[in-house]
Design a protein around this motif. Sequence first.
Motif, PDB file in Angstrom:
ATOM      1  N   GLU A  16       5.823   4.823  -2.437  1.00 62.45           N
ATOM      2  CA  GLU A  16       5.370   5.076  -1.116  1.00 62.45           C
ATOM      3  C   GLU A  16       3.814   5.798  -1.423  1.00 62.45           C
ATOM      4  N   GLY A  17       3.367   5.708  -0.254  1.00 58.09           N
ATOM      5  CA  GLY A  17       1.726   5.863   0.082  1.00 58.09           C
ATOM      6  C   GLY A  17       1.045   5.352   1.031  1.00 58.09           C
ATOM      7  N   ASN A  18      -0.199   5.717   1.494  1.00 57.57           N
ATOM      8  CA  ASN A  18      -0.873   5.370   2.634  1.00 57.57           C
ATOM      9  C   ASN A  18      -1.284   3.778   2.523  1.00 57.57           C
ATOM     10  N   ILE A  19      -1.753   3.060   3.394  1.00 52.20           N
ATOM     11  CA  ILE A  19      -2.175   1.892   3.289  1.00 52.20           C
ATOM     12  C   ILE A  19      -3.327   1.816   2.281  1.00 52.20           C
ATOM     13  N   GLY A  20      -3.167   0.849   1.350  1.00 59.97           N
ATOM     14  CA  GLY A  20      -4.336   0.953   0.337  1.00 59.97           C
ATOM     15  C   GLY A  20      -4.229   1.788  -0.643  1.00 59.97           C
ATOM     16  N   SER A  21      -3.091   2.517  -0.884  1.00 59.57           N
ATOM     17  CA  SER A  21      -3.043   3.493  -1.966  1.00 59.57           C
ATOM     18  C   SER A  21      -2.784   2.996  -3.228  1.00 59.57           C
ATOM     19  N   PRO A 146      -7.656   9.998   2.214  1.00 60.48           N
ATOM     20  CA  PRO A 146      -7.709   8.958   3.088  1.00 60.48           C
ATOM     21  C   PRO A 146      -9.255   8.130   3.017  1.00 60.48           C
ATOM     22  N   GLU A 147     -10.234   9.066   2.592  1.00 60.25           N
ATOM     23  CA  GLU A 147     -11.650   8.059   2.476  1.00 60.25           C
ATOM     24  C   GLU A 147     -11.571   7.101   1.296  1.00 60.25           C
ATOM     25  N   VAL A 148     -10.749   7.365   0.251  1.00 61.99           N
ATOM     26  CA  VAL A 148     -10.409   6.191  -0.778  1.00 61.99           C
ATOM     27  C   VAL A 148      -9.785   5.188  -0.282  1.00 61.99           C
ATOM     28  N   VAL A 149      -8.551   5.392   0.352  1.00 57.77           N
ATOM     29  CA  VAL A 149      -7.935   4.435   0.967  1.00 57.77           C
ATOM     30  C   VAL A 149      -8.528   3.356   1.951  1.00 57.77           C
ATOM     31  N   TYR A 150      -9.396   4.024   2.589  1.00 57.24           N
ATOM     32  CA  TYR A 150     -10.114   3.297   3.887  1.00 57.24           C
ATOM     33  C   TYR A 150     -11.086   2.543   3.226  1.00 57.24           C
ATOM     34  N   GLU A 151     -11.894   2.947   2.294  1.00 56.92           N
ATOM     35  CA  GLU A 151     -12.790   2.010   1.551  1.00 56.92           C
ATOM     36  C   GLU A 151     -12.296   0.919   0.885  1.00 56.92           C
ATOM     37  N   ARG A 152     -11.053   1.142   0.212  1.00 53.58           N
ATOM     38  CA  ARG A 152     -10.181  -0.120  -0.503  1.00 53.58           C
ATOM     39  C   ARG A 152      -9.726  -1.062   0.684  1.00 53.58           C
ATOM     40  N   ILE A 153      -9.466  -0.527   1.814  1.00 53.15           N
ATOM     41  CA  ILE A 153      -8.895  -1.480   2.842  1.00 53.15           C
ATOM     42  C   ILE A 153     -10.151  -2.365   3.312  1.00 53.15           C
ATOM     43  N   LEU A 154     -11.234  -1.503   3.637  1.00 53.63           N
ATOM     44  CA  LEU A 154     -12.697  -2.448   3.895  1.00 53.63           C
ATOM     45  C   LEU A 154     -12.838  -3.477   2.799  1.00 53.63           C
ATOM     46  N   LEU A 172      -2.099   9.112   9.182  1.00 51.81           N
ATOM     47  CA  LEU A 172      -1.105   8.721   8.093  1.00 51.81           C
ATOM     48  C   LEU A 172      -0.908   9.633   6.891  1.00 51.81           C
ATOM     49  N   HIS A 173      -2.122   9.546   6.333  1.00 46.04           N
ATOM     50  CA  HIS A 173      -2.131  10.425   5.206  1.00 46.04           C
ATOM     51  C   HIS A 173      -1.587  11.762   5.403  1.00 46.04           C
ATOM     52  N   GLU A 174      -1.874  12.414   6.405  1.00 44.22           N
ATOM     53  CA  GLU A 174      -1.290  13.895   6.692  1.00 44.22           C
ATOM     54  C   GLU A 174       0.213  13.897   6.786  1.00 44.22           C
ATOM     55  N   ILE A 175       0.868  12.533   7.474  1.00 46.28           N
ATOM     56  CA  ILE A 175       2.224  12.617   7.592  1.00 46.28           C
ATOM     57  C   ILE A 175       2.864  12.380   6.272  1.00 46.28           C
ATOM     58  N   VAL A 199      -7.823   7.747  -8.713  1.00 45.07           N
ATOM     59  CA  VAL A 199      -8.277   7.146  -9.829  1.00 45.07           C
ATOM     60  C   VAL A 199      -8.777   5.656  -9.597  1.00 45.07           C
ATOM     61  N   ASP A 200      -9.877   5.314 -10.131  1.00 39.34           N
ATOM     62  CA  ASP A 200     -10.140   3.975 -10.037  1.00 39.34           C
ATOM     63  C   ASP A 200      -9.181   3.193 -10.605  1.00 39.34           C
ATOM     64  N   LEU A 201      -8.603   2.028  -9.846  1.00 35.46           N
ATOM     65  CA  LEU A 201      -7.672   1.026 -10.284  1.00 35.46           C
ATOM     66  C   LEU A 201      -7.942   0.370 -11.489  1.00 35.46           C
ATOM     67  N   GLY A 202      -8.910   0.283 -12.011  1.00 34.21           N
ATOM     68  CA  GLY A 202      -9.228  -0.134 -13.316  1.00 34.21           C
ATOM     69  C   GLY A 202      -9.060   0.860 -14.451  1.00 34.21           C
TER      70      GLY A 202
END
Length: 222
Positions: A16-21, A146-154, A172-175, A199-202
């Motif tokens: 589980e996790g936010n969009i882009g997690s 949320p700032e991290v996943v939003y950047e990944r989504i973009l 969504l993050h808060e929920i 953590v950076d995905l790499g």
Amino acid sequence: MRRAPSLDRPCTIAVEGNIGSGKSTFLRHIEKLGNVTVFSEPLEKWRNCQGHNLLDLLYQDPQRYSFTFQSYVQLTLLQAHTQKCSTKFRFLERSIFSARYCFVEKLRRDGIMASPEYSVIDEWFKWIKQEQAVGVDLFVYLRTDPEVVYERILKRDRAEERKVPFEYIKSLHEIHEDWLYHKRLYECPAPVFTIDANVDLGMIGDEYGRFEDQVLKKRVAV
């Protein structure tokens, strides 16, 4: 008291996790380990339900299509929960629980899903929990800012996600936090293993290794 997995079904782990997690990245890593069956998020089904892209329709007009989309999400995730597999571990990319407790909850809070529609979804969900084999033995929570996943989504630039605002991701993050981390929203029907997915995905191999050592190897030994 939570029951242990029965001998005739695999240990079921929902990621589980936010969009882009990083759920897909985590599951690609897990799949390489062997003795696991991975049920990825059924995006292609959501994009093509008898020729209709329900995911795109949701983002275009959530007021009109949220009930339609979440009804189909609940069906397709139920199929993943109940599909037979012969391996010791079944990994789900999201579950009917996060669909209901996070995404439907978000639609309810925002007033996007009408109260009668919410009631229908909720009644179906309660029936599924009671009558279908949808038990989860462990949740893996890919915890991200949320700032991290939003950047990944973009960066990944999926067509359907281009209209998603940061406030939606933050909410969504808060929920997710309230449900899986703070345990103050709805029930959490299984233990939660939290991974720092900021953590950076790499460089996230250490976090994955911690999961393998503390969860997979111990359960294989049982």
